[in-house]
Design a protein around this motif. Structure first.
Motif, PDB file in Angstrom:
ATOM      1  N   LEU E 280       0.839  -1.198   0.000  1.00 40.14           N
ATOM      2  CA  LEU E 280       0.000   0.000   0.000  1.00 40.14           C
ATOM      3  C   LEU E 280       0.872   1.245   0.000  1.00 40.14           C
ATOM      4  CD1 LEU E 280      -2.819  -1.048   2.487  1.00 40.14           C
ATOM      5  CD2 LEU E 280      -2.915  -0.984   0.001  1.00 40.14           C
ATOM      6  N   SER E 281       1.923   1.212   0.816  1.00 43.10           N
ATOM      7  CA  SER E 281       2.811   2.360   0.902  1.00 43.10           C
ATOM      8  C   SER E 281       3.556   2.562  -0.409  1.00 43.10           C
ATOM      9  CB  SER E 281       3.790   2.145   2.050  1.00 43.10           C
ATOM     10  OG  SER E 281       4.922   2.927   1.883  1.00 43.10           O
ATOM     11  N   ILE E 283       2.631   1.640  -3.526  1.00 43.49           N
ATOM     12  CA  ILE E 283       1.700   2.168  -4.529  1.00 43.49           C
ATOM     13  C   ILE E 283       1.509   3.665  -4.309  1.00 43.49           C
ATOM     14  CG2 ILE E 283      -0.800   2.271  -4.935  1.00 43.49           C
ATOM     15  CD1 ILE E 283       0.318   0.145  -6.560  1.00 43.49           C
ATOM     16  N   ASN E 285       3.457   5.715  -2.758  1.00 45.51           N
ATOM     17  CA  ASN E 285       4.693   6.449  -3.054  1.00 45.51           C
ATOM     18  C   ASN E 285       4.836   6.742  -4.538  1.00 45.51           C
ATOM     19  OD1 ASN E 285       6.180   7.121  -0.813  1.00 45.51           O
ATOM     20  ND2 ASN E 285       6.905   5.025  -0.524  1.00 45.51           N
ATOM     21  N   MET E 287       2.482   6.846  -6.810  1.00 42.89           N
ATOM     22  CA  MET E 287       1.450   7.813  -7.190  1.00 42.89           C
ATOM     23  C   MET E 287       1.889   9.218  -6.799  1.00 42.89           C
ATOM     24  SD  MET E 287      -1.459   8.092  -8.534  1.00 42.89           S
ATOM     25  CE  MET E 287      -2.187   9.697  -8.855  1.00 42.89           C
ATOM     26  N   ASN E 288       2.371   9.338  -5.564  1.00 42.60           N
ATOM     27  CA  ASN E 288       2.798  10.642  -5.080  1.00 42.60           C
ATOM     28  C   ASN E 288       3.910  11.197  -5.953  1.00 42.60           C
ATOM     29  OD1 ASN E 288       0.978  10.589  -3.078  1.00 42.60           O
ATOM     30  ND2 ASN E 288       2.408  10.041  -1.442  1.00 42.60           N
ATOM     31  N   GLN E 289       4.827  10.315  -6.340  1.00 47.45           N
ATOM     32  CA  GLN E 289       5.948  10.718  -7.178  1.00 47.45           C
ATOM     33  C   GLN E 289       5.432  11.360  -8.468  1.00 47.45           C
ATOM     34  OE1 GLN E 289       8.354  10.112  -5.277  1.00 47.45           O
ATOM     35  NE2 GLN E 289       9.711  11.335  -6.564  1.00 47.45           N
ATOM     36  N   VAL E 290       4.497  10.662  -9.122  1.00 50.13           N
ATOM     37  CA  VAL E 290       3.913  11.158 -10.366  1.00 50.13           C
ATOM     38  C   VAL E 290       3.234  12.495 -10.143  1.00 50.13           C
ATOM     39  CG1 VAL E 290       2.181  10.692 -12.126  1.00 50.13           C
ATOM     40  CG2 VAL E 290       3.564   8.817 -11.224  1.00 50.13           C
ATOM     41  N   MET E 291       2.340  12.516  -9.155  1.00 51.83           N
ATOM     42  CA  MET E 291       1.572  13.726  -8.890  1.00 51.83           C
ATOM     43  C   MET E 291       2.493  14.901  -8.609  1.00 51.83           C
ATOM     44  SD  MET E 291      -1.617  12.980  -9.186  1.00 51.83           S
ATOM     45  CE  MET E 291      -2.563  14.220  -8.303  1.00 51.83           C
ATOM     46  N   LYS E 292       3.570  14.642  -7.887  1.00 51.21           N
ATOM     47  CA  LYS E 292       4.464  15.717  -7.487  1.00 51.21           C
ATOM     48  C   LYS E 292       5.115  16.332  -8.717  1.00 51.21           C
ATOM     49  CE  LYS E 292       7.899  14.699  -4.781  1.00 51.21           C
ATOM     50  NZ  LYS E 292       8.543  14.109  -3.592  1.00 51.21           N
ATOM     51  N   VAL E 293       5.676  15.515  -9.571  1.00 58.45           N
ATOM     52  CA  VAL E 293       6.344  16.043 -10.760  1.00 58.45           C
ATOM     53  C   VAL E 293       5.359  16.831 -11.616  1.00 58.45           C
ATOM     54  CG1 VAL E 293       7.501  15.411 -12.894  1.00 58.45           C
ATOM     55  CG2 VAL E 293       8.109  14.260 -10.776  1.00 58.45           C
ATOM     56  N   LEU E 294       4.189  16.235 -11.826  1.00 59.06           N
ATOM     57  CA  LEU E 294       3.203  16.917 -12.661  1.00 59.06           C
ATOM     58  C   LEU E 294       2.791  18.246 -12.051  1.00 59.06           C
ATOM     59  CD1 LEU E 294       0.927  13.982 -13.801  1.00 59.06           C
ATOM     60  CD2 LEU E 294       2.950  14.922 -14.890  1.00 59.06           C
TER      61      LEU E 294
END
Lengths: 351, 351, 351, 351, 351
Positions: E280-281, E283, E285, E287-294
């Motif tokens: 869970l962590s 997944i 992480n 997602m967060n990585q993607v969202m952050k860059v975008l």
């Protein structure tokens, strides 16, 4: 937790060792210590018959066998003292639980010595101990560092070990092995302190893997030590004729240490579970922090861009456009809107 | 949970104290209280022989030893009353679990006194108590504040302590120590009340660390008190000749208190676990609140900016542009769109 | 869970009540019911001596003492029937666990009566019951509503209470107190039904606090009732001479009720834990719903604004700009893009 | 878990049924089956005296009472066979735990028959069974479908039931009731299979409520069956004279089934807990999928809109604007930027 | 966990097999091995009478029955050796828990052999073993691969099996079956190692389903093996006359293996629970990585677009517009703002 080989013997007759020796096994060496209060005789042996005949009945004797390469010799020695074939198999079965077989002639104890190998996890080594009337025999999968101190105590006559018999020697061996678990707990607890600081300052994704690894180590330790409880409890209660009354008190002391290991491992595991929660919350906090700031920046500029868009429209009649100070008024409006939003966000503690 | 030193004795012979004294240990002082219903004699001693010879057999005697610096003297006193070497080692081993050794000649109890040191956590102090026919000896790692009240009761003749014998004194000492656990529970419960208010009003990231710290304190307390249950149960059941029948009832009372401590610690821990959930949900709610408002703001301005963009296009034939009221109509359209969206968001309870 | 005062007695001698009465304690009243099958004598007393002498040996007698203000009188009555000082202390110690002290002369039971006080939580009242050969004495911290029905049954001769002796009266008192726990369970279960509906329809942040509060109430109830199990089990098994064989069956019935309370409290607690999960998921679903719609809106307008931006560029040679229908073609393009995206989002079930 | 009414008797004397019958209770009917290997006599009775006198001692007799409306008649029958008033109360108390009262004259068993009522949950029906020397009496809250097969077996002489005595009949009744729990487990497990498919394909918010409902059903089932374990264990061990040695083996079989029910319910509950995790993760994955695509779309258009914005500026000297191919170069730049970003996102697997 | 059919017998008389054979059942074959140290006689039989008469009393005999199609023959054989009808039913009831029925004439053991069928989960096969004075009978639901090695050992005279009696044969059979559980554990542990690598490198949504499936397998294994513990403990303790003293030691060894299986299954299950958290962590992480860059990309362009918007306004008096280098200054400002933000994000470690 590697289980490969745990079912190796499925379909094979029990009590019979594989005919060919394991290539990866450690070379077998046999060291014999015959000692009493005044002298120590150390011998290095290579032959089963020589080994058995070198034991001095009137002295305290420790035959230390290390390495599983030469199973035939080990098997011969064990058969020589009348050990049950199933127990001989247990000596080599690294996946077997700790166990105790006590009679009035011999006490057989088998367990796993656990040591921490840095960040990668724990390594298990099989150790068995046989206490007979004449001697104590230990069989180690490969040499265990914990025994170095014990050998030192025998050679340099530290403490009471030279003044006591085989039963006290058996106790001293178990005590050293159980102290080994404390070493692991100490190292885990040291790593946990480091983790706690990192958790607070810089929670990175690798941290979770390390927390989970420590948690799994505590699970493994508990799995290894839990049955040991019964084993040592049996030694301190069953009053086999081989263990004299004064030494039973020492075994009770080892029993208390074992319980202490289990308690501590459980407590560490529960604290590690709490650290998983803290980690997840910490990661999520950091992420939220980033997202919040970025979103606030976006939110401030969106209305400003809108104002610019309004005065970028090409309607022929827009009263503000021809005004002399229109441009500066628009800029001023933008500054006011931006400052107003900043103030509002500050007040709401979103920044 | 600091475990450094738990395995210090690995490789060392058991029952033998390190030869050089610990530099950081508290200075050793010996106070002897000889008292009966009519008088109290207080002496401060520094010598093992003097200490033992000053005990008055016909009186109730309490020898209070504090500080582990002078291990030699303490060891000498303990050997003087015939204590087993392993038990003497237990006196100094701060990582040992609470334990009981009862015979008809002496009762040996060792435990950890726990006190709360503000937000940082709990501090543990080793206390051992030896009850013999002639006296009660206590050995403290460093002076324990809880004993101040007890000394006061002896000096000022409060309650029954002066009218009873050594067994009642032993009870009174244990009672005071167990009451110390209640003090910790009370402080934790006070902090929890504060946390609950903060959780509702202002959940900040530091809060989780404080909840986890309290949860770990409850784990430690349970670990310390759980074995005490058996110890005191043993005292109230085993009927050693040293404890008279009427005093056994008092020990049973202490036993009930111990169970009460364990129950309460467990309940507090479960409530703290619930608080972790509430904290995580609370943080996430706040974050969502912020994100929602910001997203709504962005969402309202995006269509408005689009309208402005449309009338910023440079097509030569755009019928709205030359209209007299085109600009104001566009502004009006924007206001209508914005109000419409606001109404919709309000209705959906997104704002 | 308020623990203030739990350690009040730390440092004080046990068994000795504080010299000054508690200002906030409820006024002490003493009511004595002497009854048999044919008549009931009710007396209101204020003096310890009068109270004891008014008990009619040939009748069933219930001395009901309420309020802890006048501790001296209560203590005097209890000493009059030979109660141990520690038990007298237990009567007033509201943090003590439920306990039982049974001899052939007297049975002492102390427990906490729990009642629900609306949404705020549970309130605990200390109740102790002493069964002797002559009478049943109850001491309540403040008047307990549950006893109203019992008094009514005595006065109006309902059921068997008037036809039976002191042991049956003791049973009836315990039965009423245990039924009080069922009342709490019922109220909690009613609130849970309400919560379940709200969870489905309108999960707001306050809901979690209410779920956690109910969960904590179940923890408290379990903590209060768990030791009661042993107490009542002791009464139905130990066959003290004070309880006749036929009445033991009734005590076994109360025992079954106690187990039922514990089982139900545990089940409710586990269901409440499930509700926490449902709540968190529900909140997160709502939030996601909002974010999704808002993001979709933003995503649709961004390409449209881009198109407007393109035709807002000031290049001198842009073939579309001078076209007669360019503006309308651009608007049409925007509509097509918007509809295409809406269709796509619908198909993907994002809207 | 509806508890309304669980505390109905608080304040009422125990063992006394409410004077007025419950309006909602099912009508009471009494059916008596007298049978042996050769014949079956079926009677429908309405009167307590007639019922008792119709039991044929030389035959196996089953008096099946259904419906709680006419409590007076049921009470009369039970008093006729000498049942304790508390047990008679237990027959009607639907919130009572399963219980056993065995003497050499009679065996009284009370339990809850559980059946699944579709998605809504479980329904509980109170069933009590009394085994005496002459007959077996069952009292059902309302007719239980599970008994249809049993009646059929008696009427059509299937299996051994007609060839055996009352003790075997009592066994057959319990066996049928315990098999009813398996039916519930089977239905729950069928629903779980459906849920698992839905979880993978289309996790909607209603799913969680259904998982939690099944989980609560398992909690209820466990609560109902757990005490049954002791009840049936008692029957298969206590060797009441009413159960002959060969039939004890059958009771042991029912005991095994009961344990099987508990084990299976626990396993299903743990699997359901796992499904909650999977559901939450699944929902969050879907949401993330949506958010990611939408964010990517927005991210691609933002730089394009910026480029358009740059060439929409009104500076008098912008070298690109008067160029012949400026517009197309700008469009080309936009296409390149968009394609570059798409490629990058694809490579990073964000699309 | 498929439970369909678990309640098949509800309403049916116990101990009676369904009259028509199950169409899907495996064909029944009977193989008889009569052997001693010098020879092995192998026979394939099809008739119950022939089977029973072919057992050679003076040899060790193993009658291996596989397949449940011909229930009549199996039933006849079992009745021939006097097995209780309930036990015969247990042979065919695949949902029954493992059980033991030991008398001095026969020992009946029934259990489920579990094997892993790749990723899909576990398959259970019913195996029963009956040890009598003359022979060992095993009944398998369908042929179990684990027995191949055992047959091989008998035919080729490996190990001690040919030199021992029926009791040792019974031990060898149980040993092979328990070793089968180790095979499952090994396969699960191998899959877990694979999962761990994937978790770290490429957590995709299917991973959770696989983790949960392994977790459910461990639950099933525990459910199957837990009662086996008592069964084998019974065999190694109860000293039925059929098992000789030396062979009891072997049964104790199987018992140790069973405990080892349970311990390992529990440990694996807890590690799998930890892997769910890690998944869970992980997944989240990603997602967060993607969202952050975008989000960072969007955030950088928003202020730039704003600047472009400002200079796109149509105010008549904007001093910057007519400047010669205004356009380039604006572009420069944009570059500076972009670089500044990038630097800030880098410093904050958001990129």
């Amino acid at each position: 937790l590697r289980l490969r080989g745990i079912s190796r013997s499925a379909g094979l007759p029990p009590g019979i060792l594989g005919s060919e020796p394991d290539e990866h096994a450690h070379d077998t060496t046999i060291n014999l210590f015959n000692f009493n209060a005044t002298e120590v005789l150390t011998e290095s042996l290579s032959d089963a018959d020589a080994a058995c005949s070198s034991i001095l009945t009137e002295k305290t004797s420790w035959m230390r066998i290390t390495g599983f390469r030469d199973t035939a010799t080990i098997q011969k020695i064990c058969e020589g003292i009348g050990l049950h074939p199933l127990l001989i198999e247990d000596i080599f079965n690294t996946h077997q639980r700790p166990g105790l077989e006590a009679s009035d002639d011999s006490v057989f104890v088998t367990l796993n010595s656990i040591s921490s190998v840095g960040e990668k996890g724990l390594s298990q080594l099989r150790v068995s101990m046989i206490l007979t009337n004449n001697c104590v025999i230990t069989v180690e999968e490969s040499p265990i560092d914990l025994f170095d101190g014990l050998v030192d105590r025998i050679l340099k006559d530290k403490g009471r070990i030279r003044k006591n018999g085989n039963d006290y020697l058996a106790y001293a061996i178990l005590d050293v092995l159980v102290d080994g678990y404390f070493l692991v707990l100490e190292q885990v607890s040291d790593q946990m302190e480091g983790l706690e600081t990192e958790l607070a300052e810089n929670p990175d994704p690798g941290l979770l893997a390390r927390i989970q690894s420590l948690r799994n180590q505590m699970l493994m330790l508990r799995k290894a030590v839990w049955p040991l409880r019964e084993v040592i409890s049996g030694l301190s209660r069953d009053h086999t004729a081989l263990i004299s009354q004064p030494v039973v008190a020492f075994f009770r002391d080892v029993y208390d240490h074992t319980i202490q290991v289990i308690d501590t491992a459980e407590t560490l595991r529960e604290i590690l579970s709490g650290m998983v929660d803290t980690y997840l919350s910490s990661i999520s906090n950091r992420m939220n922090q980033v997202m919040k700031v970025l979103t606030v920046v976006a939110t401030i500029f969106i209305p400003l861009t809108f104002i610019a868009g309004v005065y970028g429209m090409n309607f022929h009649f827009m009263p503000e456009l021809p005004m002399k100070w229109g441009y500066f008024a628009a800029l001023g409006l933008m500054v006011i809107v931006a400052l107003g939003m900043l103030t509002y966000f500050r007040k709401k503690k979103w920044l």
